[in-house]
Scaffold this active site. Structure first.
Site, mmCIF file in Angstrom:
data_model
loop_
_atom_site.group_PDB
_atom_site.id
_atom_site.type_symbol
_atom_site.label_atom_id
_atom_site.label_comp_id
_atom_site.label_asym_id
_atom_site.label_seq_id
_atom_site.Cartn_x
_atom_site.Cartn_y
_atom_site.Cartn_z
ATOM 1 N N THR A 1 2.585 -8.798 12.899
ATOM 2 C CA THR A 1 2.103 -7.550 12.329
ATOM 3 C C THR A 1 2.072 -7.610 10.820
ATOM 4 O O THR A 1 2.590 -8.527 10.223
ATOM 5 C CB THR A 1 2.991 -6.378 12.728
ATOM 6 N N THR B 1 0.854 -1.187 0.000
ATOM 7 C CA THR B 1 0.000 0.000 0.000
ATOM 8 C C THR B 1 0.895 1.245 0.000
ATOM 9 O O THR B 1 1.297 1.711 -1.052
ATOM 10 C CB THR B 1 -0.961 -0.011 1.205
ATOM 11 N N LYS C 1 4.100 -7.092 3.582
ATOM 12 C CA LYS C 1 3.852 -5.686 3.310
ATOM 13 C C LYS C 1 3.732 -4.972 4.636
ATOM 14 O O LYS C 1 3.397 -5.568 5.666
ATOM 15 C CB LYS C 1 2.596 -5.475 2.461
#
Length: 396
Positions: free
Chosen positions: A183, A146, A172
């Site tokens: 995470t 992103t 990512k």
């Protein structure tokens, strides 16, 4: 073990496409598929508002610790989307199941992007329709990013029972990074032969000192998830705890997790500096990890690094706000290998000498608590004006 060029393990294929969640023909969907059902494991965000894909995929893996396919979209998180969001995950699973002729209980789903917007299933259908499978497609790491400035990937090879085994991972993450799980989104596939329960135990153990030890901005995502598939195609003898081969695999597996975690921290939104904090001689391992993450996550410390000011008092306050055992009179602090505090007393430096310690893009802070024998490490980045700019305009 050796690091090699990115490739898929035996009997693993992938595909990437532009579904339409992102503009300008950017890749925004991928899948990774095993030729046969694989042992599977996962760890998930502890955020109370878990995104729909996290809720459903967690249930899927907990059925029997098996997966055969993982599909991921970027550009829409399908988070905070209620019952409709949950149903859209099940619909996504069915679309993949129909195309691959699999049982939908063997399909994991992950999403990343803007929160609070329903997943457009026509767009999702378009992506599934366009996805193909290939051993040569290595664009999956690009399809899941992103605000990342680059993809994160790693591949290692080792020999177990005279058979070559490959472990491949990609992640990512750039902002909203402060895990307690795991995470970001991270996916690891291997052709090693290992039972699902053992794989889960290994992942749950290693996540504590790898992904759980990174932070960019102190903000925990609703979509964090790390998934692993091991299909056994390498045909090594089944790995069982305490055997030599299991130990070797565990070392390589942890290396993959740690490498990906550090790549995420290094690419923190707007970051100029990658920061590593090592805490030594702590009371126990848990406290060493706690203190190192508190330091690397402190906005004051992060701002100190951005401003190239060796204000060691900011490091001390980060230590002191934890519940860790400390000896206030015998703390030592080093910056990039140069000791700046000894026995809780600053060493004399000129301003120019202190600024010279920040010449490297990688900043290493070492702290000696002098209360025990345990050590821990955490990774993060500095805090810059660019971080605010990126997040003030973020639209997924």
């Amino acid at each position: 073990m050796k690091t090699i060029d990115f490739k898929w393990p035996l009997n693993i294929k992938s595909g990437s496409t532009h579904a339409g969640f992102k503009p300008d023909e950017q890749l925004d969907m991928c899948w990774v598929v095993s030729d046969s059902p694989a042992s599977a494991a996962g760890v998930y965000t502890t955020n109370q508002f878990k995104a729909a894909p996290v809720q459903v995929t967690k249930k899927t893996i907990e059925l029997n610790h098996q997966l055969q396919a993982i599909i991921v979209n970027s550009g829409n998180a399908n988070s905070f989307t209620g019952d409709e969001g949950i149903q859209n995950v099940y619909n996504s699973k069915q679309l993949v199941a129909d195309k691959l002729h699999l049982d939908d209980t063997l399909i994991g789903v992950a999403s990343t992007g803007i929160i609070g917007k329903q997943l457009d299933m026509n767009t999702y259908q378009n992506g599934v329709d366009n996805l193909e499978l290939s051993t040569d497609d290595i664009d999956a790491p690009e399809a899941i990013i992103t605000t990342d400035t680059c993809s994160k990937k790693v591949c290692v090879e080792l020999t177990l029972n005279d058979e070559p085994v490959t472990i491949t991972g990609f992640s990512k993450g750039s902002g909203m990074i402060h895990p307690n799980m795991g995470t970001t989104l991270s996916f690891i596939v291997t052709d090693a032969n290992i039972a699902g329960d053992d794989l889960q135990n290994l992942l749950s153990e290693d996540i504590v000192s790898t992904f759980n030890q990174i932070t960019v901005d102190g903000c925990m995502s609703t979509n964090d998830m790390v998934l692993v598939m091991a299909n056994g195609a390498a045909q090594n003898s089944k790995l069982v705890p305490d055997c030599d081969e299991y130990v070797e695999f565990a070392k390589a597996f942890k290396y993959v997790l740690e490498t990906l975690a550090k790549k995420v921290a290094q690419d923190g939104e707007g970051a100029n500096n990658f920061v590593e904090v090592n805490v030594n001689n702590a009371f126990d391992k848990q406290e060493a990890n706690l203190v190192s993450k508190a330091i690397v996550g402190s906005n004051l410390v992060k701002s100190m690094i951005f401003g190239k000011e060796a204000n060691w008092g900011r490091i001390v306050q980060a230590i002191g706000q934890t519940h860790a055992h400390v000896d206030p009179n015998h703390v030592a602090i080093s910056l990039n290998g140069t000791e700046i505090v000894t026995n809780s007393v600053p060493i004399s430096f000129t301003d120019d000498e202190l600024k010279a310690l920040f010449t490297d893009e990688n900043i290493i802070i070492d702290v000696d608590l002098n209360v025990g024998n345990a050590s821990g490490t955490a990774w993060g980045c500095d805090l810059t004006y660019k971080y605010v700019e990126i997040n003030a305009a973020y639209e997924g």
